[in-house]
Design an enzyme around this catalytic site. Structure first.
Site, short mmCIF file in Angstrom:
data_model
loop_
_atom_site.label_atom_id
_atom_site.label_comp_id
_atom_site.label_asym_id
_atom_site.label_seq_id
_atom_site.Cartn_x
_atom_site.Cartn_y
_atom_site.Cartn_z
N ARG A 1 -1.55 8.27 10.67
CA ARG A 1 -2.79 7.35 10.91
C ARG A 1 -2.73 6.99 12.32
O ARG A 1 -4.18 6.92 12.74
CB ARG A 1 -2.52 6.04 10.10
CG ARG A 1 -2.87 6.53 8.49
CD ARG A 1 -2.19 5.40 7.67
NE ARG A 1 -2.48 3.85 7.90
CZ ARG A 1 -1.66 2.82 7.40
NH1 ARG A 1 -0.66 3.00 6.82
NH2 ARG A 1 -2.08 1.73 7.70
N ARG B 1 0.92 -1.13 0.01
CA ARG B 1 0.00 -0.28 0.00
C ARG B 1 0.88 1.07 -0.05
O ARG B 1 1.73 1.46 0.81
CB ARG B 1 -1.02 0.07 0.99
CG ARG B 1 -2.27 -1.03 1.08
CD ARG B 1 -2.95 -1.21 2.26
NE ARG B 1 -3.30 0.05 3.26
CZ ARG B 1 -3.72 -0.11 4.40
NH1 ARG B 1 -4.34 -1.25 4.70
NH2 ARG B 1 -3.88 0.95 4.94
P1 AP5 Z 1 -3.37 -5.97 9.28
O1 AP5 Z 1 -4.62 -6.92 9.53
O2 AP5 Z 1 -3.31 -5.64 7.64
O3 AP5 Z 1 -3.85 -4.42 10.13
P2 AP5 Z 1 -4.82 -3.64 10.14
O4 AP5 Z 1 -5.60 -3.23 11.48
O5 AP5 Z 1 -6.10 -3.94 9.18
O6 AP5 Z 1 -4.43 -2.38 9.82
P3 AP5 Z 1 -4.59 -1.17 8.79
O7 AP5 Z 1 -3.30 -0.67 8.24
O8 AP5 Z 1 -5.46 -1.77 7.23
O9 AP5 Z 1 -5.66 -0.35 9.32
P4 AP5 Z 1 -5.83 1.26 8.90
O10 AP5 Z 1 -7.05 1.36 9.59
O11 AP5 Z 1 -4.63 2.07 8.95
O12 AP5 Z 1 -6.29 1.06 7.28
P5 AP5 Z 1 -7.55 1.17 6.48
O13 AP5 Z 1 -7.44 0.39 5.38
O14 AP5 Z 1 -8.67 0.73 7.28
O15 AP5 Z 1 -1.94 -6.28 9.75
C1 AP5 Z 1 -1.04 -5.57 9.62
C2 AP5 Z 1 0.24 -6.56 9.61
O16 AP5 Z 1 0.52 -7.16 10.51
C3 AP5 Z 1 0.17 -7.60 8.50
O17 AP5 Z 1 1.21 -7.83 7.61
C4 AP5 Z 1 -0.28 -8.92 9.33
O18 AP5 Z 1 0.28 -9.99 8.62
C5 AP5 Z 1 0.39 -8.56 10.57
N1 AP5 Z 1 -0.11 -9.05 11.83
C6 AP5 Z 1 -1.71 -9.05 11.96
N2 AP5 Z 1 -1.81 -9.44 13.30
C7 AP5 Z 1 -0.52 -9.82 13.72
C8 AP5 Z 1 -0.28 -10.63 14.91
N3 AP5 Z 1 -1.05 -10.82 15.97
N4 AP5 Z 1 1.17 -10.84 15.08
C9 AP5 Z 1 2.17 -10.41 14.25
N5 AP5 Z 1 1.77 -9.89 13.00
C10 AP5 Z 1 0.49 -9.34 12.79
O19 AP5 Z 1 -7.57 2.76 5.93
C11 AP5 Z 1 -6.70 3.22 5.08
C12 AP5 Z 1 -6.94 4.75 4.86
O20 AP5 Z 1 -8.25 4.69 4.34
C13 AP5 Z 1 -7.31 5.69 6.15
O21 AP5 Z 1 -6.07 6.08 6.57
C14 AP5 Z 1 -8.08 6.72 5.75
O22 AP5 Z 1 -7.30 7.63 5.02
C15 AP5 Z 1 -9.15 5.91 4.94
N6 AP5 Z 1 -10.45 5.40 5.82
C16 AP5 Z 1 -10.51 3.96 5.85
N7 AP5 Z 1 -11.67 3.97 6.36
C17 AP5 Z 1 -12.07 5.28 6.91
C18 AP5 Z 1 -13.35 5.85 7.42
N8 AP5 Z 1 -14.08 4.94 8.19
N9 AP5 Z 1 -13.27 7.18 7.57
C19 AP5 Z 1 -12.25 7.94 7.01
N10 AP5 Z 1 -11.33 7.60 6.33
C20 AP5 Z 1 -11.20 6.12 6.19
MG MG Z 2 -6.87 -3.18 7.25
#
Ligand code: AP5
Ligand code: MG
Length: 214
Positions: free
Chosen positions: A172, A161
């Site tokens: 973030r 990403r």
């Molecule tokens: P992963 O499961 O990918 O983590 P995640 O919690 O899904 O993290 P994100 O980065 O996707 O969250 P985010 O909220 O910043 O992004 P989003 O896409 O929602 O895990 C991460 C890594 O760690 C992976 O490689 C995994 O393998 C590893 N891992 C997981 N669990 C583990 C464990 N237990 N031990 C070890 N390793 C582990 O949002 C992106 C952007 O979109 C935002 O910044 C914003 O601009 C926009 N956006 C999205 N939703 C909204 C909203 N509702 N309102 C306004 N803007 C929004």
């Molecule tokens: Mg995610």
């Protein structure tokens, strides 16, 4: 069943949502994934969202709530929803209540993944996904069984990403602390919040979530 997975970037929301989809046939509703698809397709929503996402800031409440409503309308009524990355602000939490009520749904659980922020930068900067099926991987924590080949679909194409760099991750996280963490008391007052140790290994986190859902 309708649940929210709540936690800062890299907490494991997407990882755990994918597992619940596979095990229980629920549907993952990730506003981040929806917005990334819109950016890729060059839709009006995508054009508005692109720069905001790359900066690590939040897209407008109206846009994300509309996306969620449309996705729910496309789902069979009996299918459970996993909200991943939504709601993220108090207005989004209020919108979700209205969106669910008008569709005869209610929230069953809000599951907060508790994590140590220091570990999240490593998690996020090491993350990548299969370009064909979206299965998530990590350089250190979750590698494919055969290097360079997706376990799920066999593709050899992977992607990262654009917002997964250290500077954007810090923004973030700040957005999460300022705007998303404050919505938890709304759900605490209703007695539907459960906390899970998101620093445990992925299988242990899944087990803890399963124990909440029974
Ligand atoms: P992963 O499961 O990918 O983590 P995640 O919690 O899904 O993290 P994100 O980065 O996707 O969250 P985010 O909220 O910043 O992004 P989003 O896409 O929602 O895990 C991460 C890594 O760690 C992976 O490689 C995994 O393998 C590893 N891992 C997981 N669990 C583990 C464990 N237990 N031990 C070890 N390793 C582990 O949002 C992106 C952007 O979109 C935002 O910044 C914003 O601009 C926009 N956006 C999205 N939703 C909204 C909203 N509702 N309102 C306004 N803007 C929004
Ligand atoms: Mg995610």
């Amino acid at each position: 069943m309708n649940i929210i997975l709540l936690g800062p970037p890299g907490a494991g929301k997407g990882t755990q949502a994918q597992r619940l989809v596979e095990r229980h046939g629920m549907k993952q509703l990730s506003t981040g994934d929806m917005l990334r698809a819109a950016v890729k397709a060059g839709t009006p929503v995508g054009l508005k969202a692109k720069a905001i996402m790359e900066a690590g800031e939040l897209v407008s409440d109206e846009i994300v709530s509309a996306l969620i409503g449309d996705e729910l309308d496309a789902m069979p009524t009996g299918t459970g929803a996993i909200f991943d990355g939504y709601p993220r602000t108090a207005p989004q939490a209020a919108s979700l209540e209205a969106i669910l009520a008008s569709r005869g749904r209610a929230l069953d659980h809000v599951i907060e993944l508790e994590v140590n922020e220091d570990a999240l930068v490593e998690r996020i900067t090491g993350r990548y996904t299969c370009a064909a099926c979206g299965k998530g991987y990590h350089d250190t924590f979750e590698q494919p069984a055969v290097a360079g080949t997706c376990d799920k679909c066999g593709s050899h194409e992977f992607k990262r990403r654009p917002d997964d760099n250290e500077e954007t991750v810090r923004t973030r996280m700040a957005e999460y602390r300022a705007k998303t963490a404050p919505i938890l008391p709304i759900y605490e007052a209703r007695g539907i919040v459960s906390r899970v140790d998101g620093m445990a290994d992925m299988d242990a986190v899944t087990g803890a979530i399963e124990a909440i859902l029974v």
